[in-house]
Design a protein around this motif. Structure first.
Motif, PDB file in Angstrom:
ATOM      1  N   GLU A 160       0.824  -1.205   0.000  1.00 19.75           N
ATOM      2  CA  GLU A 160       0.000   0.000   0.000  1.00 19.75           C
ATOM      3  C   GLU A 160       0.863   1.262   0.000  1.00 19.75           C
ATOM      4  OE1 GLU A 160      -3.704  -1.823   2.520  1.00 19.75           O
ATOM      5  OE2 GLU A 160      -2.477  -0.241   3.407  1.00 19.75           O
ATOM      6  N   LEU A 161       1.973   1.163   0.745  1.00 22.36           N
ATOM      7  CA  LEU A 161       2.850   2.339   0.875  1.00 22.36           C
ATOM      8  C   LEU A 161       3.639   2.642  -0.398  1.00 22.36           C
ATOM      9  CD1 LEU A 161       4.354   1.801   4.417  1.00 22.36           C
ATOM     10  CD2 LEU A 161       3.019   3.747   3.675  1.00 22.36           C
ATOM     11  N   MET A 162       3.734   1.640  -1.232  1.00 23.63           N
ATOM     12  CA  MET A 162       4.591   1.762  -2.412  1.00 23.63           C
ATOM     13  C   MET A 162       4.024   2.777  -3.412  1.00 23.63           C
ATOM     14  SD  MET A 162       5.768  -1.706  -4.163  1.00 23.63           S
ATOM     15  CE  MET A 162       6.675  -2.539  -2.928  1.00 23.63           C
ATOM     16  N   PRO A 163       4.875   3.581  -4.034  1.00 16.41           N
ATOM     17  CA  PRO A 163       4.339   4.474  -5.065  1.00 16.41           C
ATOM     18  C   PRO A 163       3.660   3.640  -6.161  1.00 16.41           C
ATOM     19  CG  PRO A 163       6.640   4.941  -4.631  1.00 16.41           C
ATOM     20  CD  PRO A 163       6.312   3.720  -3.867  1.00 16.41           C
ATOM     21  N   GLN A 164       2.613   4.210  -6.723  1.00 12.65           N
ATOM     22  CA  GLN A 164       1.795   3.433  -7.639  1.00 12.65           C
ATOM     23  C   GLN A 164       2.611   2.904  -8.823  1.00 12.65           C
ATOM     24  OE1 GLN A 164      -1.280   5.527  -9.582  1.00 12.65           O
ATOM     25  NE2 GLN A 164      -2.600   3.744  -9.800  1.00 12.65           N
ATOM     26  N   LYS A 165       3.487   3.768  -9.302  1.00 16.76           N
ATOM     27  CA  LYS A 165       4.288   3.396 -10.474  1.00 16.76           C
ATOM     28  C   LYS A 165       5.094   2.125 -10.197  1.00 16.76           C
ATOM     29  CE  LYS A 165       7.607   6.113 -13.022  1.00 16.76           C
ATOM     30  NZ  LYS A 165       8.315   7.369 -12.897  1.00 16.76           N
ATOM     31  N   LEU A 166       5.659   2.115  -8.997  1.00 19.74           N
ATOM     32  CA  LEU A 166       6.498   0.969  -8.635  1.00 19.74           C
ATOM     33  C   LEU A 166       5.634  -0.280  -8.428  1.00 19.74           C
ATOM     34  CD1 LEU A 166       9.252  -0.115  -7.832  1.00 19.74           C
ATOM     35  CD2 LEU A 166       8.876   0.744  -5.537  1.00 19.74           C
ATOM     36  N   ARG A 167       4.487  -0.062  -7.772  1.00 17.72           N
ATOM     37  CA  ARG A 167       3.612  -1.212  -7.516  1.00 17.72           C
ATOM     38  C   ARG A 167       3.174  -1.839  -8.835  1.00 17.72           C
ATOM     39  NH1 ARG A 167       0.168   0.884  -3.672  1.00 17.72           N
ATOM     40  NH2 ARG A 167      -1.172   1.658  -5.295  1.00 17.72           N
ATOM     41  N   LEU A 168       2.840  -0.980  -9.799  1.00 17.33           N
ATOM     42  CA  LEU A 168       2.387  -1.507 -11.091  1.00 17.33           C
ATOM     43  C   LEU A 168       3.503  -2.282 -11.781  1.00 17.33           C
ATOM     44  CD1 LEU A 168       0.235   1.374 -12.564  1.00 17.33           C
ATOM     45  CD2 LEU A 168      -0.507  -0.843 -11.705  1.00 17.33           C
ATOM     46  N   ALA A 169       4.707  -1.705 -11.729  1.00 15.77           N
ATOM     47  CA  ALA A 169       5.840  -2.392 -12.366  1.00 15.77           C
ATOM     48  C   ALA A 169       6.048  -3.755 -11.722  1.00 15.77           C
ATOM     49  CB  ALA A 169       7.100  -1.548 -12.234  1.00 15.77           C
ATOM     50  N   LEU A 170       5.944  -3.765 -10.410  1.00 17.83           N
ATOM     51  CA  LEU A 170       6.174  -5.017  -9.681  1.00 17.83           C
ATOM     52  C   LEU A 170       5.096  -6.042 -10.023  1.00 17.83           C
ATOM     53  CD1 LEU A 170       7.941  -6.290  -7.442  1.00 17.83           C
ATOM     54  CD2 LEU A 170       6.279  -5.470  -5.804  1.00 17.83           C
ATOM     55  N   LEU A 171       3.859  -5.590 -10.005  1.00 16.20           N
ATOM     56  CA  LEU A 171       2.769  -6.532 -10.246  1.00 16.20           C
ATOM     57  C   LEU A 171       2.789  -7.041 -11.688  1.00 16.20           C
ATOM     58  CD1 LEU A 171      -0.070  -4.856  -8.162  1.00 16.20           C
ATOM     59  CD2 LEU A 171       1.357  -6.801  -7.561  1.00 16.20           C
ATOM     60  N   SER A 172       3.088  -6.149 -12.626  1.00 17.49           N
ATOM     61  CA  SER A 172       3.076  -6.621 -14.014  1.00 17.49           C
ATOM     62  C   SER A 172       4.234  -7.593 -14.232  1.00 17.49           C
ATOM     63  CB  SER A 172       3.134  -5.469 -15.002  1.00 17.49           C
ATOM     64  OG  SER A 172       4.429  -4.960 -15.028  1.00 17.49           O
ATOM     65  N   ARG A 173       5.314  -7.330 -13.543  1.00 19.57           N
ATOM     66  CA  ARG A 173       6.463  -8.233 -13.637  1.00 19.57           C
ATOM     67  C   ARG A 173       6.087  -9.622 -13.082  1.00 19.57           C
ATOM     68  NH1 ARG A 173      11.435  -6.694 -16.011  1.00 19.57           N
ATOM     69  NH2 ARG A 173      12.849  -8.362 -15.435  1.00 19.57           N
ATOM     70  N   MET A 174       5.427  -9.595 -11.943  1.00 21.08           N
ATOM     71  CA  MET A 174       5.044 -10.870 -11.330  1.00 21.08           C
ATOM     72  C   MET A 174       4.039 -11.593 -12.216  1.00 21.08           C
ATOM     73  SD  MET A 174       4.796  -9.492  -7.476  1.00 21.08           S
ATOM     74  CE  MET A 174       4.001 -10.834  -6.646  1.00 21.08           C
ATOM     75  N   ALA A 175       3.149 -10.818 -12.796  1.00 19.95           N
ATOM     76  CA  ALA A 175       2.095 -11.429 -13.614  1.00 19.95           C
ATOM     77  C   ALA A 175       2.701 -12.119 -14.836  1.00 19.95           C
ATOM     78  CB  ALA A 175       1.101 -10.366 -14.048  1.00 19.95           C
ATOM     79  N   THR A 176       3.690 -11.500 -15.429  1.00 19.07           N
ATOM     80  CA  THR A 176       4.243 -12.117 -16.642  1.00 19.07           C
ATOM     81  C   THR A 176       5.312 -13.166 -16.306  1.00 19.07           C
ATOM     82  OG1 THR A 176       5.697 -10.232 -16.779  1.00 19.07           O
ATOM     83  CG2 THR A 176       3.801 -10.221 -18.236  1.00 19.07           C
ATOM     84  N   LYS A 177       5.492 -13.428 -15.028  1.00 16.64           N
ATOM     85  CA  LYS A 177       6.404 -14.504 -14.580  1.00 16.64           C
ATOM     86  C   LYS A 177       7.801 -14.390 -15.181  1.00 16.64           C
ATOM     87  CE  LYS A 177       3.497 -17.335 -12.317  1.00 16.64           C
ATOM     88  NZ  LYS A 177       3.120 -16.502 -11.269  1.00 16.64           N
ATOM     89  N   GLN A 178       8.252 -13.147 -15.249  1.00 13.96           N
ATOM     90  CA  GLN A 178       9.594 -12.977 -15.801  1.00 13.96           C
ATOM     91  C   GLN A 178      10.653 -12.875 -14.714  1.00 13.96           C
ATOM     92  OE1 GLN A 178       9.380  -9.566 -18.260  1.00 13.96           O
ATOM     93  NE2 GLN A 178       8.766 -10.726 -20.065  1.00 13.96           N
ATOM     94  N   MET A 179      10.253 -13.168 -13.496  1.00 10.51           N
ATOM     95  CA  MET A 179      11.196 -12.991 -12.406  1.00 10.51           C
ATOM     96  C   MET A 179      12.360 -13.974 -12.546  1.00 10.51           C
ATOM     97  SD  MET A 179       9.647 -10.659 -10.915  1.00 10.51           S
ATOM     98  CE  MET A 179      10.687 -10.537  -9.495  1.00 10.51           C
ATOM     99  N   SER A 180      13.504 -13.528 -12.112  1.00 12.87           N
ATOM    100  CA  SER A 180      14.631 -14.460 -12.139  1.00 12.87           C
ATOM    101  C   SER A 180      14.399 -15.517 -11.066  1.00 12.87           C
ATOM    102  CB  SER A 180      15.927 -13.703 -11.879  1.00 12.87           C
ATOM    103  OG  SER A 180      15.801 -13.003 -10.691  1.00 12.87           O
ATOM    104  N   SER A 181      15.311 -16.466 -10.970  1.00  9.44           N
ATOM    105  CA  SER A 181      15.000 -17.663 -10.186  1.00  9.44           C
ATOM    106  C   SER A 181      15.146 -17.456  -8.681  1.00  9.44           C
ATOM    107  CB  SER A 181      15.930 -18.781 -10.616  1.00  9.44           C
ATOM    108  OG  SER A 181      17.252 -18.343 -10.387  1.00  9.44           O
ATOM    109  N   LEU A 182      14.553 -16.444  -8.162  1.00  9.91           N
ATOM    110  CA  LEU A 182      14.527 -16.281  -6.704  1.00  9.91           C
ATOM    111  C   LEU A 182      13.503 -17.256  -6.138  1.00  9.91           C
ATOM    112  CD1 LEU A 182      14.623 -12.451  -6.696  1.00  9.91           C
ATOM    113  CD2 LEU A 182      16.184 -13.865  -5.406  1.00  9.91           C
ATOM    114  N   PRO A 183      13.506 -17.725  -4.959  1.00  9.89           N
ATOM    115  CA  PRO A 183      14.422 -17.259  -3.929  1.00  9.89           C
ATOM    116  C   PRO A 183      15.788 -17.955  -3.917  1.00  9.89           C
ATOM    117  CG  PRO A 183      12.823 -18.739  -2.995  1.00  9.89           C
ATOM    118  CD  PRO A 183      12.474 -18.602  -4.436  1.00  9.89           C
ATOM    119  N   SER A 184      15.941 -19.087  -4.652  1.00  8.53           N
ATOM    120  CA  SER A 184      17.232 -19.754  -4.492  1.00  8.53           C
ATOM    121  C   SER A 184      18.372 -18.826  -4.917  1.00  8.53           C
ATOM    122  CB  SER A 184      17.256 -21.047  -5.287  1.00  8.53           C
ATOM    123  OG  SER A 184      16.955 -20.776  -6.621  1.00  8.53           O
ATOM    124  N   GLY A 185      18.121 -18.005  -5.958  1.00 10.90           N
ATOM    125  CA  GLY A 185      19.171 -17.101  -6.420  1.00 10.90           C
ATOM    126  C   GLY A 185      19.496 -16.033  -5.384  1.00 10.90           C
TER     127      GLY A 185
END
Ligand SMILES: O=C(O)CCC(=O)C(=O)O
Ligand SMILES: [Fe+2]
Length: 534
Positions: A59-84
């Motif tokens: 909630e505290l996150m600026p909207q721009k950042l939240r959107l970037a984060l959520l769209s990133r998560m949605a498209t499953k482009q995250m690198s191989s965390l958490p092991s990485g």
């Protein structure tokens, strides 16, 4: 004592020489990678928080950042965390620390996945034992690199050879996840610490949930009366607090990367001003009190140009005149904490793949103490005298006040900001400024000025950008061909020591002397000789 300390430093240097710390891969990431990494750290950090806290952070996150984060998560482009996100042994691999408590000292040394510490001792003895630990570290491979039995045999052989009679050591396993340092409880049994180290490695591959379980178990084991729920709550409490700091940094980096990826914006400063490596962050949590006390016990220099700016300075290491020429005089020995910090900074530079030659315990150290509203004129640190990397740690004397940091909140309002001025490489005070940029320099952070931020831009701190007392320590290497002063220094530091203020008998002189010893010089007393030296 100096002799002992010198031996410690030599051993430390030899170890660095032998092992080399290697460049961090991917130090120069392109914009996309940088954004991806920052978002990955952010996401993994958020996942490690309990649900309520996570929601609040989002909630505290600026909207721009939240959107970037959520769209990133949605498209499953995250690198191989958490092991990485887990690097075993990171942080404890080679740290070398002298801790002080109530006038007693204790040496602590990373052994690669393990950490060893002595009991509290007198300064001389602690330094000697630190030297022993550094040698022990140099003789041993990383704890995880061999089978436990073979490592233990080697450890016994070398400790029998190096450790003096009666030296008492305690050990613990250390690991790192999400850029947090994970520590097991200390034990006098090195085998038990090896077990902790292995457990960190194994749990690391399962990411934060497994590591959290392990930490809770280790804590429960140490205090048998604690229930598993209590232990887990304790772990959550401790690590959530730490994570919030990391999250703040990750979100800043993600925001900066987002901004940089907008067309037409310069990403120069983001790439050239490297943020503090996590290795140092934990250290800076603990160091300031002792350091501030030690620094306050030293004399402040009398520099005319500082009198208007509510800022005071000390300088250690090779002596440099106000004209930025090397004096033919012995180096001014730095207080112990400053030297220790200088070593850590050098270590941090190596970890970041930054040129570190000439940094370390013998480098030129300048301490700046800014009062509230203190400032530093825009300038470029002398090119002819100092090397290509300037490192600077920011500290504040009221450091515990910074405990309540929140993601993107306004609680950082007390931190200082540095302004950069692009002069196309000109060091003149009146040089035309092509553009400016501001960079936050929060307390307990370390930055390295390299490349264009060192040689193309000037920098300074405006009055309104230093809202609280701030202590900074800059570390510089000296150029091999730094110009030599023709005048000879009569004694250590004479050319810049407070000659005028120490013998003042007039009211003005007495007030000035008070300023040199810790007071604030009123404007009316300031001498009209503002020769600046950087
Ligand atoms: O205090 C700082 O962060 C900067 C100090 C500085 O620029 C200097 O001492 O030359
Ligand atoms: Fe500077």
């Amino acid at each position: 004592m100096t002799e002992t300390f010198r031996r410690v430093l030599d051993a430390f240097r030899a170890r660095l020489g032998v092992r080399g710390l290697g460049k961090r891969s991917g130090a120069r990431l392109d914009r996309e990678d940088r954004l991806g990494r920052a978002l990955a750290v952010l996401e993994a950090g958020l996942q490690a928080l309990p649900r309520e806290k996570r929601r609040r952070q989002l909630e505290l996150m600026p909207q721009k950042l939240r959107l970037a984060l959520l769209s990133r998560m949605a498209t499953k482009q995250m690198s191989s965390l958490p092991s990485g996100a887990f690097r075993s042994g990171f942080g404890g691999r080679s740290s070398c620390i002298l801790e002080r408590r109530k006038g007693r000292f204790r040496a602590r040394q990373g052994l690669g996945g393990l950490e060893a510490r002595t009991q509290y001792l007198g300064l001389d003895e602690a330094l000697q034992q630190l030297a022993v630990l550094v040698q022990l570290r140099a003789a041993l491979p990383d704890a995880g690199a061999l089978e436990d039995e073979s490592w233990h045999r080697l450890f016994q052989r070398h400790s029998a050879r190096l450790c003096p009679e009666g030296m008492q050591l305690a050990f613990r396993g250390v690991g790192c996840c999400l850029a947090l340092r994970l520590e097991g409880p200390y034990t006098s049994d090195v085998r038990a610490a090896l077990v902790q180290c292995r457990a960190f490695q194994a749990a690391g591959h399962g990411g934060w949930p497994q590591l959290r379980g392990l930490l809770a178990e280790l804590r429960q084991r140490k205090r048998r009366r604690r229930s598993s729920e209590e232990a887990a709550n304790h772990v959550d409490g401790v690590y959530c607090k730490l994570l919030q700091g990391r999250l703040l940094r990750a979100s800043r980096q993600a925001l900066a990367a987002l901004k940089a990826s907008e067309p037409g914006r310069s990403s120069l400063l983001q790439s050239e001003l490297k943020p503090a490596p996590e290795v140092l962050a934990a250290y800076l949590e603990r160091l300031p009190k002792a350091l501030v006390r030690e620094i306050h016990g030293q004399r402040w220099l009398d520099k005319g140009h500082l009198r208007f700016s509510n800022t005071r300075q000390q300088e250690y290491g090779p002596q440099v005149s106000d004209a930025m020429e090397l004096l033919d005089a012995p180096p001014v020995p730095a207080p112990l904490c400053c030297r220790a910090l200088a070593l850590r900074v050098r270590d941090a530079a190596l970890h970041q793949g930054i040129e570190a030659s000439g940094l370390g315990g013998d480098c030129f150290i300048r301490v700046n103490l800014y009062g509230e509203g203190g400032y530093m004129h825009k300038h470029m640190d002398s090119k002819k005298c100092f090397g290509p990397v300037i490192a600077c740690c920011s500290l504040l004397s009221d450091w515990p006040a910074n405990r309540q940091i929140g993601l993107c909140g306004s609680s950082r309002a007390k931190d200082a900001t540095m302004t950069f001025y692009d002069t196309g490489g000109s060091a003149y005070g009146l040089a035309k400024v092509l553009r400016t940029a501001t960079v936050a320099i929060p307390r307990r952070s370390l930055y390295f000025m390299t490349g264009p931020s060192r040689f193309q831009w000037q920098h300074g701190i405006k009055k309104e950008h230093c809202p609280k007392e701030r202590l900074s320590l800059t570390f510089r290497s000296l150029c091999a061909d730094a110009p030599k002063a023709k005048v000879k220094a009569k004694a250590a530091g004479v050319l810049k020591r407070p000659a005028r203020i120490s013998c003042g008998t007039s009211p003005a002189g007495r007030k000035a002397a008070a300023w040199g010893a810790g007071g604030v010089l009123p404007r009316s007393l300031a001498a009209p000789t503002p020769r600046r030296s950087h």
